[in-house]
Design a protein around this motif. Structure first.
Motif, PDB file in Angstrom:
ATOM      1  N   LEU A  59       3.421  10.241  -7.235  1.00 41.83           N
ATOM      2  CA  LEU A  59       4.443  10.763  -8.150  1.00 41.83           C
ATOM      3  C   LEU A  59       3.888  10.958  -9.558  1.00 41.83           C
ATOM      4  CD1 LEU A  59       7.589   8.664  -7.155  1.00 41.83           C
ATOM      5  CD2 LEU A  59       7.227  11.113  -6.785  1.00 41.83           C
ATOM      6  N   MET A  60       2.866  10.208  -9.905  1.00 43.00           N
ATOM      7  CA  MET A  60       2.310  10.271 -11.255  1.00 43.00           C
ATOM      8  C   MET A  60       1.580  11.588 -11.509  1.00 43.00           C
ATOM      9  SD  MET A  60       1.141   6.288 -11.420  1.00 43.00           S
ATOM     10  CE  MET A  60       0.027   6.455 -12.770  1.00 43.00           C
ATOM     11  N   ALA A  61       1.026  12.185 -10.482  1.00 47.37           N
ATOM     12  CA  ALA A  61       0.333  13.468 -10.621  1.00 47.37           C
ATOM     13  C   ALA A  61       0.198  14.099  -9.244  1.00 47.37           C
ATOM     14  CB  ALA A  61      -1.050  13.270 -11.228  1.00 47.37           C
ATOM     15  N   GLY A  80      -2.930  -2.800  -7.514  1.00 48.27           N
ATOM     16  CA  GLY A  80      -3.388  -1.595  -6.823  1.00 48.27           C
ATOM     17  C   GLY A  80      -3.214  -0.341  -7.665  1.00 48.27           C
ATOM     18  N   LEU A  81      -2.075  -0.217  -8.332  1.00 40.44           N
ATOM     19  CA  LEU A  81      -1.860   0.941  -9.208  1.00 40.44           C
ATOM     20  C   LEU A  81      -2.833   0.942 -10.374  1.00 40.44           C
ATOM     21  CD1 LEU A  81       2.018   1.194  -9.281  1.00 40.44           C
ATOM     22  CD2 LEU A  81       0.417   2.940  -8.472  1.00 40.44           C
ATOM     23  N   THR A  82      -3.053  -0.218 -10.954  1.00 47.82           N
ATOM     24  CA  THR A  82      -4.011  -0.325 -12.056  1.00 47.82           C
ATOM     25  C   THR A  82      -5.403   0.060 -11.592  1.00 47.82           C
ATOM     26  OG1 THR A  82      -2.697  -2.085 -13.045  1.00 47.82           O
ATOM     27  CG2 THR A  82      -4.975  -1.889 -13.773  1.00 47.82           C
ATOM     28  N   TYR A  83      -5.776  -0.405 -10.422  1.00 48.60           N
ATOM     29  CA  TYR A  83      -7.086  -0.093  -9.846  1.00 48.60           C
ATOM     30  C   TYR A  83      -7.265   1.418  -9.667  1.00 48.60           C
ATOM     31  CZ  TYR A  83     -10.727   0.190  -6.250  1.00 48.60           C
ATOM     32  OH  TYR A  83     -11.836   0.520  -5.533  1.00 48.60           O
ATOM     33  N   LEU A  84      -6.266   2.080  -9.096  1.00 52.20           N
ATOM     34  CA  LEU A  84      -6.377   3.524  -8.871  1.00 52.20           C
ATOM     35  C   LEU A  84      -6.410   4.291 -10.182  1.00 52.20           C
ATOM     36  CD1 LEU A  84      -4.036   4.125  -5.806  1.00 52.20           C
ATOM     37  CD2 LEU A  84      -6.537   4.126  -5.870  1.00 52.20           C
ATOM     38  N   ARG A  85      -5.627   3.865 -11.162  1.00 52.33           N
ATOM     39  CA  ARG A  85      -5.628   4.542 -12.457  1.00 52.33           C
ATOM     40  C   ARG A  85      -6.967   4.379 -13.163  1.00 52.33           C
ATOM     41  NH1 ARG A  85      -1.137   3.322 -16.219  1.00 52.33           N
ATOM     42  NH2 ARG A  85      -1.842   5.245 -17.151  1.00 52.33           N
ATOM     43  N   GLU A  86      -7.603   3.237 -13.003  1.00 50.35           N
ATOM     44  CA  GLU A  86      -8.925   3.045 -13.588  1.00 50.35           C
ATOM     45  C   GLU A  86      -9.968   3.904 -12.880  1.00 50.35           C
ATOM     46  OE1 GLU A  86      -9.653  -1.159 -13.539  1.00 50.35           O
ATOM     47  OE2 GLU A  86      -8.324  -1.502 -15.256  1.00 50.35           O
ATOM     48  N   LEU A  87      -9.835   4.039 -11.567  1.00 54.98           N
ATOM     49  CA  LEU A  87     -10.777   4.875 -10.817  1.00 54.98           C
ATOM     50  C   LEU A  87     -10.702   6.341 -11.232  1.00 54.98           C
ATOM     51  CD1 LEU A  87     -10.641   3.627  -7.116  1.00 54.98           C
ATOM     52  CD2 LEU A  87     -12.491   3.365  -8.757  1.00 54.98           C
ATOM     53  N   ASP A  88      -9.479   6.842 -11.442  1.00 54.65           N
ATOM     54  CA  ASP A  88      -9.364   8.263 -11.782  1.00 54.65           C
ATOM     55  C   ASP A  88      -9.448   8.533 -13.281  1.00 54.65           C
ATOM     56  OD1 ASP A  88      -6.843   7.805 -12.895  1.00 54.65           O
ATOM     57  OD2 ASP A  88      -5.744   8.751 -11.269  1.00 54.65           O
ATOM     58  N   GLY A  89      -9.606   7.475 -14.081  1.00 48.97           N
ATOM     59  CA  GLY A  89      -9.796   7.656 -15.513  1.00 48.97           C
ATOM     60  C   GLY A  89      -8.526   7.815 -16.318  1.00 48.97           C
ATOM     61  N   SER A  90      -7.358   7.679 -15.703  1.00 53.44           N
ATOM     62  CA  SER A  90      -6.114   7.867 -16.438  1.00 53.44           C
ATOM     63  C   SER A  90      -5.676   6.610 -17.173  1.00 53.44           C
ATOM     64  CB  SER A  90      -4.998   8.327 -15.498  1.00 53.44           C
ATOM     65  OG  SER A  90      -4.707   7.339 -14.542  1.00 53.44           O
ATOM     66  N   ILE A 121       0.839  -1.204   0.000  1.00 51.13           N
ATOM     67  CA  ILE A 121       0.000   0.000   0.000  1.00 51.13           C
ATOM     68  C   ILE A 121       0.868   1.246   0.000  1.00 51.13           C
ATOM     69  CG2 ILE A 121      -1.682   1.333   1.338  1.00 51.13           C
ATOM     70  CD1 ILE A 121      -2.815  -1.425   2.250  1.00 51.13           C
ATOM     71  N   ASP A 122       1.899   1.270   0.835  1.00 51.78           N
ATOM     72  CA  ASP A 122       2.801   2.423   0.871  1.00 51.78           C
ATOM     73  C   ASP A 122       3.485   2.633  -0.474  1.00 51.78           C
ATOM     74  OD1 ASP A 122       2.129   2.839   3.519  1.00 51.78           O
ATOM     75  OD2 ASP A 122       3.898   1.789   4.294  1.00 51.78           O
ATOM     76  N   ARG A 123       3.912   1.545  -1.084  1.00 53.13           N
ATOM     77  CA  ARG A 123       4.580   1.635  -2.381  1.00 53.13           C
ATOM     78  C   ARG A 123       3.625   2.128  -3.467  1.00 53.13           C
ATOM     79  NH1 ARG A 123       7.834  -3.411  -4.987  1.00 53.13           N
ATOM     80  NH2 ARG A 123       8.704  -2.289  -6.737  1.00 53.13           N
ATOM     81  N   ILE A 124       2.390   1.638  -3.437  1.00 55.12           N
ATOM     82  CA  ILE A 124       1.372   2.079  -4.395  1.00 55.12           C
ATOM     83  C   ILE A 124       1.137   3.575  -4.256  1.00 55.12           C
ATOM     84  CG2 ILE A 124      -1.093   1.979  -4.924  1.00 55.12           C
ATOM     85  CD1 ILE A 124      -0.923  -1.028  -4.110  1.00 55.12           C
ATOM     86  N   MET A 125       0.945   4.030  -3.032  1.00 55.12           N
ATOM     87  CA  MET A 125       0.634   5.439  -2.818  1.00 55.12           C
ATOM     88  C   MET A 125       1.810   6.331  -3.177  1.00 55.12           C
ATOM     89  SD  MET A 125      -2.467   5.381  -2.252  1.00 55.12           S
ATOM     90  CE  MET A 125      -2.565   7.164  -2.141  1.00 55.12           C
ATOM     91  N   GLN A 126       3.018   5.892  -2.894  1.00 56.38           N
ATOM     92  CA  GLN A 126       4.190   6.675  -3.260  1.00 56.38           C
ATOM     93  C   GLN A 126       4.260   6.829  -4.777  1.00 56.38           C
ATOM     94  OE1 GLN A 126       7.929   4.844  -2.322  1.00 56.38           O
ATOM     95  NE2 GLN A 126       9.062   6.748  -2.564  1.00 56.38           N
ATOM     96  N   THR A 127       4.075   5.746  -5.502  1.00 59.58           N
ATOM     97  CA  THR A 127       4.128   5.783  -6.965  1.00 59.58           C
ATOM     98  C   THR A 127       2.964   6.576  -7.528  1.00 59.58           C
ATOM     99  OG1 THR A 127       5.197   3.623  -6.952  1.00 59.58           O
ATOM    100  CG2 THR A 127       4.247   4.359  -9.035  1.00 59.58           C
ATOM    101  N   TYR A 128       1.783   6.357  -7.013  1.00 57.33           N
ATOM    102  CA  TYR A 128       0.580   7.040  -7.497  1.00 57.33           C
ATOM    103  C   TYR A 128       0.684   8.550  -7.304  1.00 57.33           C
ATOM    104  CZ  TYR A 128      -4.447   7.877  -8.165  1.00 57.33           C
ATOM    105  OH  TYR A 128      -5.667   8.324  -8.606  1.00 57.33           O
TER     106      TYR A 128
END
Length: 73
Positions: free
Chosen positions: A14-16, A52-62, A5-12
């Motif tokens: 950084l993306m925006a 997790g990263l894929t899930y968040l990117r799908e949620l925000d539409g990116s 989770i920490d790694r996902i949030m750190q990367t996410y």
């Protein structure tokens, strides 16, 4: 799982640039999603991170294949 989770949030993050409230909301959502994957038997932290990263990117539409130019042909 917390490491994923920490790694996902750190990367996410950084993306925006996201507001703190949006980041907190994303953390809550991805935690629930990863919990369901973990309970379903997925224990590989690298796979959990990618999912997790894929899930968040799908949620925000990116992660929209149509916007990216994919036509399916």
């Amino acid at each position: 799982m917390q490491h994923a989770i920490d790694r996902i949030m750190q990367t996410y993050n950084l993306m925006a640039n996201r507001a703190e409230a949006a980041s907190d909301e994303a953390r809550e959502k991805v935690t629930g999603y990863l919990q369901s994957l973990f309970e379903g038997g997925e224990t590989d932290m690298h796979r959990l991170t990618v999912c997790g990263l894929t899930y968040l990117r799908e949620l925000d539409g990116s992660n929209d294949p149509v916007k990216a130019g994919y036509t399916g042909l």
